[in-house]
Design a protein around this motif. Structure first.
Motif, PDB file in Angstrom:
ATOM      1  N   MET A 138       0.823  -1.206   0.000  1.00 47.40           N
ATOM      2  CA  MET A 138       0.000   0.000   0.000  1.00 47.40           C
ATOM      3  C   MET A 138       0.862   1.262   0.000  1.00 47.40           C
ATOM      4  N   ALA A 139       1.983   1.220   0.685  1.00 50.04           N
ATOM      5  CA  ALA A 139       2.886   2.377   0.686  1.00 50.04           C
ATOM      6  C   ALA A 139       3.441   2.622  -0.710  1.00 50.04           C
ATOM      7  N   ALA A 181       0.792   4.086  -2.990  1.00 44.82           N
ATOM      8  CA  ALA A 181       0.603   5.504  -2.678  1.00 44.82           C
ATOM      9  C   ALA A 181       1.730   6.348  -3.261  1.00 44.82           C
ATOM     10  N   LEU A 232      -6.298   2.563  -3.510  1.00 41.81           N
ATOM     11  CA  LEU A 232      -5.335   1.532  -3.138  1.00 41.81           C
ATOM     12  C   LEU A 232      -6.019   0.176  -2.960  1.00 41.81           C
ATOM     13  N   HIS A 235      -3.451   0.918   7.349  1.00 42.34           N
ATOM     14  CA  HIS A 235      -2.179   1.401   6.815  1.00 42.34           C
ATOM     15  C   HIS A 235      -2.321   2.670   5.972  1.00 42.34           C
ATOM     16  N   THR A 236      -3.511   3.211   5.851  1.00 39.55           N
ATOM     17  CA  THR A 236      -3.681   4.372   4.968  1.00 39.55           C
ATOM     18  C   THR A 236      -4.942   5.142   5.317  1.00 39.55           C
ATOM     19  N   ASP A 237      -4.982   6.390   4.906  1.00 39.36           N
ATOM     20  CA  ASP A 237      -6.228   7.153   4.970  1.00 39.36           C
ATOM     21  C   ASP A 237      -6.769   7.420   3.575  1.00 39.36           C
ATOM     22  N   ARG A 238      -6.180   6.767   2.560  1.00 38.63           N
ATOM     23  CA  ARG A 238      -6.657   6.907   1.184  1.00 38.63           C
ATOM     24  C   ARG A 238      -7.801   5.930   0.909  1.00 38.63           C
TER      25      ARG A 238
END
Length: 353
Positions: free
Chosen positions: A46-47, A50, A57, A119-122
């Motif tokens: 995921m990183a 991004a 994602l 792991h994300t705010d997307r």
């Protein structure tokens, strides 16, 4: 102008996770230790997506055994010797066969989604297996004390819960993987089996309102496993008219690997409903050559000559590693193709502006 672009799902697992999966299969790694490798792979996947500028994602299916069988692990009453799916290169995949009821999912896609969202705010998209694929688990001979009709009712309830759980957990979109749609025409050229599979899916999709269906989509492809397909020789013109009868707001259509994409686009345009968006495949996971952003741009512009831009999106043709043991595509190649998709879609949007 913005043209939406989304991944399909699976990303090749990193070598450390592949080694951990092998050790786990051989009894040298316990479930908790394997989960740590899987979570590390999800975070890395995921990183990197991004960093490439992906607006939506996915977790890359790093902790799924496969896109197809994730609900089944631990289910009692399964015989491993079910339907066989042959691929063009000679390898096969085999479905299990149900031997008893009731049918219940043992794992739900919302759990994968929530693990990814940490792991994300997307926006995060979640792929689920279409109930039509799991309908193939029921054998030709009736199961004693558990009719096919009872199984299909249970399957519809379970599939609805799987999808609804993802929507309730905040999925940006929920994608039903329907790779068996094109394959069904190889098994039954009359189209009868395809209509049955679409009916199974629509029984579930009909339980959702218009707002929810706008977040639901169906992915179609000729299979993509170990750099081979199971139904690329089936004419899209025989599939797409029935495919577009599915009650969803989005269709993810494999296109980059087609021998005649323009012909497919004409068929799409002929059957396109005004209330849906079509995400066309602009990168081919089976082809080891990485597309350039300019090649992707040109594919998007070609699609825009047939599909209204406000109904157009882009995606990869298929997942890059739909089964956990598929190492045919290097992880770095997958990310390079995804970068080309994102950049090329942006170039096309700028040109169309």
């Amino acid at each position: 102008m913005i043209i939406p672009t989304e991944p399909i799902g699976s990303i090749p697992r990193p070598p450390a996770l592949q080694q951990a999966l092998s050790a786990h299969a051989n009894g040298r790694l316990d479930d908790q230790e394997l989960a740590r490798f899987q979570q590390a792979a999800i975070a890395d996947t995921m990183a990197r997506l991004a960093e490439l500028g992906c607006p939506v994602l996915v977790d890359g299916e790093q902790s799924k055994p496969s896109f197809l069988t994730y609900p089944l692990a631990g289910l009692a009453g399964l015989d491993p010797h079910g339907a066989v799916i042959p691929f063009a290169d000679g390898h096969t995949r085999q479905l299990p066969r149900l031997t008893m009821g009731p049918f219940r999912y043992q794992a739900h896609a919302a759990d994968y989604l929530r693990a990814a969202q940490r792991h994300t705010d997307r926006p995060v998209k979640q792929a689920v297996i279409a109930p039509s694929a799991l309908s193939l688990l029921y054998p030709a001979e009736p199961i004693p004390a558990y009719t096919r009709e009872e199984f299909l009712r249970d399957l519809a309830d379970e599939a609805e819960a799987d999808i609804r759980g993802c929507l309730d957990a905040g999925a940006h979109a929920v994608q039903l993987d329907f790779t068996e749609g094109r394959l069904s025409l190889k098994l039954d050229p009359s189209g009868g089996l395809l209509k049955d599979l679409v009916a199974v899916n629509n029984e579930v999709l009909g339980r959702f309102g218009r707002a929810d269906r706008a977040r639901l989509g169906v992915h179609t492809c000729p299979g993509g496993d170990q750099d081979s397909t199971h139904s690329l020789d089936v004419d899209y013109a025989d599939l797409l008219p029935t495919l577009f009868e599915l009650n969803v707001g989005n269709f993810y259509v494999q296109l980059a690997g087609e021998p005649d994409p323009e012909r497919v686009l004409r068929v799409i345009a002929e059957h396109l409903r005004p209330d849906v968006r079509v995400f066309v495949g602009v990168t081919d996971p089976i082809n080891p050559v990485v597309e350039t952003a300019e090649e992707v741009r040109d594919r998007v512009l070609a699609a825009a000559r047939h599909i209204p831009v406000d109904q157009l999106g882009t995606c990869d043709d298929c997942g890059f590693a739909p089964f956990a043991d598929d190492t045919s595509t290097p992880r770095e190649v997958a990310f390079a193709k995804i970068e080309a998709r994102v950049r090329g879609t942006g170039l096309a949007a700028a040109a169309l502006s």
